[in-house]
Write an enzyme that holds these catalytic residues in place. Structure first.
Site, PDB file in Angstrom:
ATOM      1  N   LYS A 106    -100.187  37.645 -95.035  1.00 52.04           N
ATOM      2  CA  LYS A 106    -101.205  38.621 -94.618  1.00 52.04           C
ATOM      3  C   LYS A 106    -100.988  39.095 -93.187  1.00 52.04           C
ATOM      4  O   LYS A 106    -100.859  38.277 -92.280  1.00 52.04           O
ATOM      5  CB  LYS A 106    -102.601  37.983 -94.679  1.00 52.04           C
ATOM      6  CG  LYS A 106    -102.987  37.424 -96.028  1.00 52.04           C
ATOM      7  CD  LYS A 106    -104.431  36.962 -95.997  1.00 52.04           C
ATOM      8  CE  LYS A 106    -104.844  36.400 -97.335  1.00 52.04           C
ATOM      9  NZ  LYS A 106    -106.280  36.056 -97.355  1.00 52.04           N
ATOM     10  N   SER A 135    -119.261  45.033 -97.234  1.00 52.54           N
ATOM     11  CA  SER A 135    -119.798  46.062 -98.128  1.00 52.54           C
ATOM     12  C   SER A 135    -120.268  45.490 -99.457  1.00 52.54           C
ATOM     13  O   SER A 135    -120.116  44.305 -99.737  1.00 52.54           O
ATOM     14  CB  SER A 135    -118.745  47.137 -98.357  1.00 52.54           C
ATOM     15  OG  SER A 135    -117.576  46.553 -98.853  1.00 52.54           O
ATOM     16  N   ARG A 187    -116.457  40.135-107.254  1.00 53.44           N
ATOM     17  CA  ARG A 187    -115.522  41.219-107.545  1.00 53.44           C
ATOM     18  C   ARG A 187    -114.522  40.660-108.543  1.00 53.44           C
ATOM     19  O   ARG A 187    -113.884  39.641-108.297  1.00 53.44           O
ATOM     20  CB  ARG A 187    -114.852  41.710-106.263  1.00 53.44           C
ATOM     21  CG  ARG A 187    -115.815  42.640-105.465  1.00 53.44           C
ATOM     22  CD  ARG A 187    -115.354  42.861-104.068  1.00 53.44           C
ATOM     23  NE  ARG A 187    -115.186  41.583-103.396  1.00 53.44           N
ATOM     24  CZ  ARG A 187    -114.337  41.375-102.399  1.00 53.44           C
ATOM     25  NH1 ARG A 187    -113.594  42.361-101.947  1.00 53.44           N
ATOM     26  NH2 ARG A 187    -114.237  40.187-101.841  1.00 53.44           N
ATOM     27  N   ARG A 192    -119.849  38.474 -94.722  1.00 55.48           N
ATOM     28  CA  ARG A 192    -119.642  38.106 -96.127  1.00 55.48           C
ATOM     29  C   ARG A 192    -118.441  37.182 -96.209  1.00 55.48           C
ATOM     30  O   ARG A 192    -117.347  37.550 -95.806  1.00 55.48           O
ATOM     31  CB  ARG A 192    -119.394  39.334 -97.002  1.00 55.48           C
ATOM     32  CG  ARG A 192    -119.514  39.029 -98.514  1.00 55.48           C
ATOM     33  CD  ARG A 192    -119.071  40.208 -99.385  1.00 55.48           C
ATOM     34  NE  ARG A 192    -117.626  40.355 -99.303  1.00 55.48           N
ATOM     35  CZ  ARG A 192    -116.996  41.532 -99.298  1.00 55.48           C
ATOM     36  NH1 ARG A 192    -117.658  42.653 -99.382  1.00 55.48           N
ATOM     37  NH2 ARG A 192    -115.682  41.573 -99.222  1.00 55.48           N
ATOM     38  N   ASN A 228    -115.581  38.138 -93.729  1.00 54.97           N
ATOM     39  CA  ASN A 228    -115.725  39.495 -93.191  1.00 54.97           C
ATOM     40  C   ASN A 228    -116.910  39.524 -92.252  1.00 54.97           C
ATOM     41  O   ASN A 228    -118.023  39.173 -92.642  1.00 54.97           O
ATOM     42  CB  ASN A 228    -115.982  40.490 -94.331  1.00 54.97           C
ATOM     43  CG  ASN A 228    -114.864  40.480 -95.350  1.00 54.97           C
ATOM     44  OD1 ASN A 228    -113.785  41.006 -95.103  1.00 54.97           O
ATOM     45  ND2 ASN A 228    -115.097  39.843 -96.483  1.00 54.97           N
ATOM     46  N   GLU A 255    -111.287  34.717 -97.284  1.00 56.42           N
ATOM     47  CA  GLU A 255    -111.424  35.224 -95.916  1.00 56.42           C
ATOM     48  C   GLU A 255    -112.897  35.370 -95.621  1.00 56.42           C
ATOM     49  O   GLU A 255    -113.745  35.249 -96.504  1.00 56.42           O
ATOM     50  CB  GLU A 255    -110.737  36.589 -95.755  1.00 56.42           C
ATOM     51  CG  GLU A 255    -111.388  37.675 -96.588  1.00 56.42           C
ATOM     52  CD  GLU A 255    -111.218  39.084 -96.034  1.00 56.42           C
ATOM     53  OE1 GLU A 255    -110.738  39.266 -94.907  1.00 56.42           O
ATOM     54  OE2 GLU A 255    -111.608  40.028 -96.753  1.00 56.42           O
ATOM     55  N   LYS A 290    -107.305  37.400 -89.221  1.00 55.18           N
ATOM     56  CA  LYS A 290    -106.670  36.349 -90.007  1.00 55.18           C
ATOM     57  C   LYS A 290    -106.059  35.290 -89.075  1.00 55.18           C
ATOM     58  O   LYS A 290    -105.970  34.116 -89.430  1.00 55.18           O
ATOM     59  CB  LYS A 290    -105.578  36.942 -90.908  1.00 55.18           C
ATOM     60  CG  LYS A 290    -106.009  38.177 -91.728  1.00 55.18           C
ATOM     61  CD  LYS A 290    -106.849  37.812 -92.918  1.00 55.18           C
ATOM     62  CE  LYS A 290    -107.080  38.940 -93.914  1.00 55.18           C
ATOM     63  NZ  LYS A 290    -108.161  39.888 -93.652  1.00 55.18           N
ATOM     64  N   GLU A 324    -107.756  44.604 -92.335  1.00 53.50           N
ATOM     65  CA  GLU A 324    -108.922  44.488 -93.197  1.00 53.50           C
ATOM     66  C   GLU A 324    -108.911  45.641 -94.183  1.00 53.50           C
ATOM     67  O   GLU A 324    -108.303  46.670 -93.932  1.00 53.50           O
ATOM     68  CB  GLU A 324    -110.208  44.574 -92.356  1.00 53.50           C
ATOM     69  CG  GLU A 324    -110.373  43.440 -91.355  1.00 53.50           C
ATOM     70  CD  GLU A 324    -110.438  42.082 -92.022  1.00 53.50           C
ATOM     71  OE1 GLU A 324    -111.092  41.968 -93.068  1.00 53.50           O
ATOM     72  OE2 GLU A 324    -109.816  41.137 -91.513  1.00 53.50           O
ATOM     73  N   GLY A 325    -109.631  45.448 -95.285  1.00 53.16           N
ATOM     74  CA  GLY A 325    -109.855  46.584 -96.173  1.00 53.16           C
ATOM     75  C   GLY A 325    -108.999  46.606 -97.417  1.00 53.16           C
ATOM     76  O   GLY A 325    -109.087  47.534 -98.218  1.00 53.16           O
TER      77      GLY A 325
HETATM   78  P1  ADP Z   1    -108.591  42.022 -96.802  1.00 57.13           P
HETATM   79  O1  ADP Z   1    -109.088  41.781 -95.426  1.00 57.13           O
HETATM   80  O2  ADP Z   1    -107.602  43.116 -96.898  1.00 57.13           O
HETATM   81  O3  ADP Z   1    -109.720  42.148 -97.797  1.00 57.13           O
HETATM   82  P2  ADP Z   1    -108.025  39.465 -98.095  1.00 57.13           P
HETATM   83  O4  ADP Z   1    -107.635  38.268 -97.347  1.00 57.13           O
HETATM   84  O5  ADP Z   1    -109.411  39.490 -98.629  1.00 57.13           O
HETATM   85  O6  ADP Z   1    -107.751  40.718 -97.157  1.00 57.13           O
HETATM   86  O7  ADP Z   1    -106.999  39.706 -99.283  1.00 57.13           O
HETATM   87  C1  ADP Z   1    -107.136  40.787-100.205  1.00 57.13           C
HETATM   88  C2  ADP Z   1    -107.112  40.284-101.626  1.00 57.13           C
HETATM   89  O8  ADP Z   1    -105.928  39.523-101.872  1.00 57.13           O
HETATM   90  C3  ADP Z   1    -108.245  39.338-101.960  1.00 57.13           C
HETATM   91  O9  ADP Z   1    -109.398  40.048-102.346  1.00 57.13           O
HETATM   92  C4  ADP Z   1    -107.655  38.512-103.093  1.00 57.13           C
HETATM   93  O10 ADP Z   1    -107.749  39.209-104.314  1.00 57.13           O
HETATM   94  C5  ADP Z   1    -106.194  38.415-102.713  1.00 57.13           C
HETATM   95  N1  ADP Z   1    -105.943  37.163-101.947  1.00 57.13           N
HETATM   96  C6  ADP Z   1    -106.008  37.003-100.619  1.00 57.13           C
HETATM   97  N2  ADP Z   1    -105.734  35.737-100.253  1.00 57.13           N
HETATM   98  C7  ADP Z   1    -105.499  35.055-101.394  1.00 57.13           C
HETATM   99  C8  ADP Z   1    -105.157  33.692-101.690  1.00 57.13           C
HETATM  100  N3  ADP Z   1    -104.981  32.775-100.742  1.00 57.13           N
HETATM  101  N4  ADP Z   1    -104.987  33.364-103.006  1.00 57.13           N
HETATM  102  C9  ADP Z   1    -105.135  34.279-103.988  1.00 57.13           C
HETATM  103  N5  ADP Z   1    -105.454  35.569-103.767  1.00 57.13           N
HETATM  104  C10 ADP Z   1    -105.635  35.973-102.492  1.00 57.13           C
HETATM  105 MG    MG Z   2    -110.985  40.736 -98.541  1.00 54.99          MG
END
Ligand code: ADP
Ligand code: MG
Length: 490
Positions: A374, A153, A466, A131, A148, A146, A322, A378-379
């Site tokens: 970051k 899910s 979401r 995803r 996945n 990102e 990442k 994950e998660g």
């Molecule tokens: P995870 O693997 O924990 O899901 P993500 O990279 O998806 O990590 O980051 C979690 C959340 O943080 C995302 O769902 C989003 O809401 C926010 N986020 C992550 N990166 C960005 C970004 N570059 N700009 C704005 N919001 C972000």
């Molecule tokens: Mg995410």
């Protein structure tokens, strides 16, 4: 800030109340549910049949049709890109060890990857259920948050929510013609089920089972059960059904006590049942391996040493970091895997690099509010935002900072969202949806089945939105921040 017009605009209070009542009933009727949280019950253990409605939006959110189609079209390229990255040992050797040096979880995965590789174990068949997550930046357009490659899910719930949203919109008076135009066909779990069956057939052991590796206290179980049902359904409707004998659900603990590897053939057994596919919905986070005796790690190692199809394989888990996402932003990196097709993919990238890179220092000096930090996790719930980044970064050694990436913040346009959450009973007007200034994250599902380098299936597989309050940084449906949502194409 200007809010974008969307299907919730112009609904009167009484319409909202009437549609909310309908949507709640339809949500429960269609299994848009989460198991109750054991921690929230007084005894600390929830009754096994207690559920609550999953957090959903009352109506779909507006999303640019052009950007949506762009993301759908990119999905097959992303599937190929990551398949090729996972098979590029030299690339992983360059990117992973510096990030793993001060991250014990990543380092354990890296060690296991090397151990398994050196043992000569081979997994010729790949099943990837991905995803890709995006936000639509107000100025820069579609940008990737990102990707996945593990435990992707909400495909099951999103598919069910599309059914509910269609009915709610119809009850709101939107014509069938408009709905056909605005609400895209959405069947992620169905497509994943078909991919499972294709991979299962390639494995060529019709007596073997499919194993779901699950958390002992999974709340998002109906999402997983939807996929199980779709695997059986895809089998039954395929040209030559194999009658998949069983889909087993087991925790690492249960696997450790009954799994066996037949060394001569590399086949994996649970008691006397051979396993063709190991599908991980658990095991992406260090706390899934926290038992002091290391039982979860041993169970994982045993499965990884087998030739059963792991979804995802260890190489895919490493490709999912990442650190790899940032490394693919280096000039020319994507082009090596997707010659002639890299520009479209790269157009969705925002600035990002490892925190130990000199660019990171410059970016933070210029404007820390514009960045997200970051770790290799994950998660959800792991990121650091804005001003906190500078503070946090200043306490890390260079070696430690190689385990983090700094990413430019994506700024999506806000729209009003009408949210339905189970705990709204506590609000003053429980019959009404919560009206929230919100932003949305688009997830596009993708499936790939391959034998070594040869792709046998590579497709996009539907979507989920979401949607969360514009004033919270972090996302996450299970964590209570976000609602599941679908797109209304404009
Ligand atoms: P995870 O693997 O924990 O899901 P993500 O990279 O998806 O990590 O980051 C979690 C959340 O943080 C995302 O769902 C989003 O809401 C926010 N986020 C992550 N990166 C960005 C970004 N570059 N700009 C704005 N919001 C972000
Ligand atoms: Mg995410």
């Amino acid at each position: 800030q200007q809010h974008r017009r969307n299907p919730s605009s112009g609904l009167t209070g009484s319409q909202q109340a009437r549609l909310s009542s309908l949507a709640r009933d339809l949500a429960c009727m269609n299994g848009l549910l989460l198991k109750d949280n054991p921690a929230s019950s007084s005894s600390g253990s929830a009754a096994p049949d207690r559920c609550m409605m999953a957090p959903i939006t009352l109506v779909p959110s507006s999303f640019s049709k052009e950007a949506f189609n762009q993301a759908v079209e990119l999905q097959a390229l992303f599937n190929s890109l990551y398949h090729r990255v996972s098979r590029d040992h030299n690339f992983l050797c360059r990117v992973i060890p510096p990030a793993a040096e001060s991250d014990s979880f990543l380092s354990a995965l890296w060690d296991m990857y090397q151990t398994v590789r050196q043992s000569g174990a081979d997994q010729p068949i790949t099943l990837a259920l991905n995803r890709a997550d995006y936000m639509l930046d107000e100025e820069a357009g579609l940008k990737q948050v990102e990707i996945n490659l593990m435990a992707s899910s909400f495909g099951g719930l999103a598919q069910r929510l599309s059914t509910v949203h269609r009915q709610v919109m119809s009850a709101a008076g939107v014509s069938e013609r408009q709905l056909a135009h605005r609400l895209p066909d959405n069947r992620p779990a169905e497509t994943f089920g078909e991919a499972f069956i294709q991979a299962f057939k390639l494995y060529g052991r019709p007596e073997a089972a499919i194993l779901f590796v699950v958390s002992p206290d999974e709340r998002n179980i109906f999402d997983q059960r939807t996929l199980e049902a779709e695997i059986y359904a895809a089998d039954a409707s395929s040209d030559s059904p194999v009658h998949v004998p069983q889909i087993l659900r087991r925790s690492f603990d249960q696997i450790a006590s009954s799994a066996r590897l037949e060394e001569s053939s590399g086949r994996l057994y649970l008691a006397d049942q051979e396993v063709a596919i190991v599908y991980y919905r658990h095991g992406y986070s260090p706390d899934h391996f926290s038992d002091p005796a290391g039982v979860a790690w041993s169970a994982k190692l045993l499965m990884e040493r087998s030739r059963a199809i792991k979804c995802p394989s260890l190489a895919y888990m490493l490709a999912n970091t990442k650190a790899v996402q940032a490394a693919l932003c280096e000039p020319g990196a994507v082009a090596r895997y997707l010659p002639g097709k890299s520009a479209k993919v790269e157009a969705t990238f925002v600035d990002q690099c490892v925190l130990s890179d000199s660019r990171a220092h410059r970016w933070l000096l210029a404007d820390p509010e514009d960045f997200v930090l970051k770790p290799q996790r994950e998660g959800g719930g792991n990121n650091i935002y804005g001003r906190d980044v500078v503070d946090f970064a200043s306490r890390l050694t260079t070696r430690q900072s190689a385990a983090y990436i700094l990413m430019r913040r994506i700024r999506p346009q806000q729209q009003v969202s009408l949210m339905l959450k189970a705990d709204q009973r506590l609000s003053r007007r429980p019959e009404m949806p919560l009206c929230v200034s919100a932003i949305s994250e688009l997830g596009i599902y993708g499936a790939l089945v391959a034998k070594n380098n040869s792709e046998r299936l590579n497709c996009s597989a539907g979507h989920v939105l979401r949607t969360k309050s514009a004033f919270t940084d972090e996302g996450g449906v299970a964590t209570g921040f976000s609602c599941i949502d679908t797109v209304y194409l404009v």
